[in-house]
Design an enzyme around this catalytic site. Structure first.
Site, short mmCIF file in Angstrom:
data_model
loop_
_atom_site.label_atom_id
_atom_site.label_comp_id
_atom_site.label_asym_id
_atom_site.label_seq_id
_atom_site.Cartn_x
_atom_site.Cartn_y
_atom_site.Cartn_z
N ASP A 133 -63.92 -52.13 36.38
CA ASP A 133 -63.80 -53.48 35.68
C ASP A 133 -62.66 -53.39 34.83
OD1 ASP A 133 -64.84 -51.33 33.82
OD2 ASP A 133 -65.55 -52.65 32.27
N GLU A 198 -67.18 -50.40 31.58
CA GLU A 198 -66.56 -49.46 30.50
C GLU A 198 -65.64 -50.25 29.65
OE1 GLU A 198 -63.05 -46.88 28.94
OE2 GLU A 198 -62.80 -48.73 30.22
#
Length: 506
Positions: A133, A198
């Site tokens: 991400d 994250e």
């Protein structure tokens, strides 16, 4: 010199160093295999860059809770799972359920990938953690190129996620693929744990790691993370510690509505005045934190640690210029590094409820919230820091004799992390860096917080090492994020050499 010739020369130099016993090496990796792997990586670097381009094109933003971005996140995780399956890995995509947002909306959490390559009991098992991400990015917000189109300019690969963290994840995969393509047995068993949340706080990841502690992680010997940067532009580093973080809110309230300063100015205890006094009591002009007792548990400085800072290459002038800062609080390399890594710092981030628009508005805010955080270092304790800060602010506020109400809350508490640099994989990483780059690495700590390192160490009870690939000027989280082609390709070689070193040392 032609870049490809330069890269080939670097590969041959590494092999010659090994063949001769080298000034850097008293051990020997299989030189013929090393040369084959390095040549393969050089010859296929354009393919590796093309794959990074395809991954960067997926807008896997986990920060903005929007259905379109969640769909992109699911697509990103599916592409990664497929890539690992094609390498021959056994892949499980773990359903992580859904995320409840403050507005009542519910969004699905992208799956976490657990993958395994090899289960030879005579070999060591290395687990790689990465995330796919990214932070939000918008070309209209200071980007010189489309953030989701990987663009190469002067050997720099610009794109959101190029260095944080798609490039390093792919470098590890590329290293594995080199052994596979050459039909060479992997020197170690390899596991992957790859997530897609994250940047949004690794939602539900800790519960999964706890659940898999005696299953997926049971055979793991070592854990590698590559999710930070070097401290220089050209010299590689190994990271063995990070600071923690305690994030605070201090709210001062008179009433829910704002006031007109002409009608009420001069007869109130103004919340903003109280808050400014509170925030001003936290840290002095030299950066020293004024909260009583805050330094009591900071680990004592040793001679060995001071020597570690002296050995690190840091051009202060270059660092200051690249930071676009006129003057730092400290004048020496050692002082700067110590105050970034081994001493706590307090930063004031903002004030919610204050008037911050252009123009002049004669308002007295009825309620304001100050936001600040303290970066923690060994051996500071989150709960002790929370008590110290709360007690200090209550003392300061009581002396103002204000009729307003004050509430202090700690919204985030993350412990610092530090590792034993004498662990096997630290030695392996050092040797691999010598082989690929021909130099000793900087042994560094990171002033920011990487919670996943502490989490793995505490739950899985295995050695954790951070092996960054990106240069200090890569601009993670910023506009014009990039990874240098050189870092990406040499980083792939570094991971390949690391596999071989781990096999020798395990």
């Amino acid at each position: 010199m032609d870049p490809k010739l330069g890269r080939t020369a670097a590969s041959l130099l590494a092999v010659l160093l090994l063949l001769e016993g080298g000034m850097f090496s008293s051990h020997s990796l299989p030189p013929a295999l090393l040369e084959k792997v390095f040549q393969y990586i050089d010859l296929h670097q354009d393919e590796f860059v093309q794959t990074l381009k395809e991954w960067v094109a997926i807008e896997s933003d986990s920060v903005q809770p929007v259905p379109r971005f969640r769909q992109e996140l699911f697509r990103m995780m599916a592409v990664a799972a497929d890539t690992l399956q094609r390498l021959g890995a056994h892949v499980t995509s773990v359903d992580m359920g859904s995320q409840q947002l403050p507005d009542g909306q519910s969004l699905p959490i992208p799956p976490v990938i657990l993958a395994e390559l090899g289960n030879d009991p005579t070999k060591g098992t290395v687990c790689f953690y990465g995330h796919l991400d990214v932070q939000p990015a918008d070309q209209g917000n200071g980007w010189l190129t489309d953030p989701y189109v990987l663009t190469e300019v002067d050997g720099k690969l610009y794109g959101r996620g190029a260095t944080d963290n798609k490039g390093p994840v792919l470098a590890w995969i590329n290293a594995v693929s080199a052994f596979r393509a050459l039909e060479q047995d992997l020197p170690v068993n390899i596991k992957f744990i790859i997530e897609g949340m994250e940047e949004a706080g690794s939602v539900a990841l800790e519960e999964l790691v706890e659940k898999e502690k005696n299953r997926f992680f049971s055979g793991v010997d070592y854990i590698v993370i590559s999710d930070n940067l070097w401290i220089s532009q050209r010299k590689p580093a190994i990271t063995y510690g990070t600071r923690g973080n305690s994030y605070f809110m201090v709210e001062v309230k008179c009433r829910d509505q704002d006031f007109h300063s002409g009608t009420f100015g001069g007869i109130l205890h103004e919340p903003m005045a109280d808050l400014v006094a509170l925030l001003g009591s936290l840290v002095d002009s030299s950066g020293h934190i004024l909260v009583p007792g805050i330094y009591d548990e900071v680990a004592p400085l040793t001679e060995e640690e001071i020597n570690t800072y002296k050995a690190i290459h840091l051009d202060l002038e270059e660092y200051r210029n690249s930071s676009r800062v006129e003057k730092f609080l400290f004048d020496t390399k050692e002082e700067i590094l110590m105050h970034l890594w081994r001493y706590p710092s307090l930063s004031i981030h903002g004030i919610e409820g204050a008037f911050d628009e252009p123009g002049a508005k004669t308002v007295i805010p009825g309620q304001v919230i100050g936001k600040f955080s303290i970066r923690l270092v060994p051996h500071m304790n989150v709960s002790v820091v929370e008590k110290q800060v709360t007690r200090h602010l209550e003392d300061v506020f009581s002396k103002r004799n204000s009729s307003n109400k004050m509430v202090v809350s700690m919204t985030l508490g993350l412990h610092p992390w530090i590792a034993n640099i004498n662990d096997t994989q630290y030695l392996a990483a050092k040797r691999a860096i010598r082989t690929v780059f021909g130099t000793e690495p900087d042994m560094i700590r990171d002033g920011s917080t990487i919670p996943i390192a502490k989490m793995f160490q505490e739950i899985v009870h295995k050695s954790v090492v951070l092996i960054p690939l990106g240069a200090v000027d890569d601009g993670e989280h910023s506009q014009n994020e990039k990874i240098n082609r050189w870092n990406y390709i040499e980083g792939t070689k570094l991971f390949a050499a690391f596999f071989l070193e781990m096999a020798q040392l395990h």
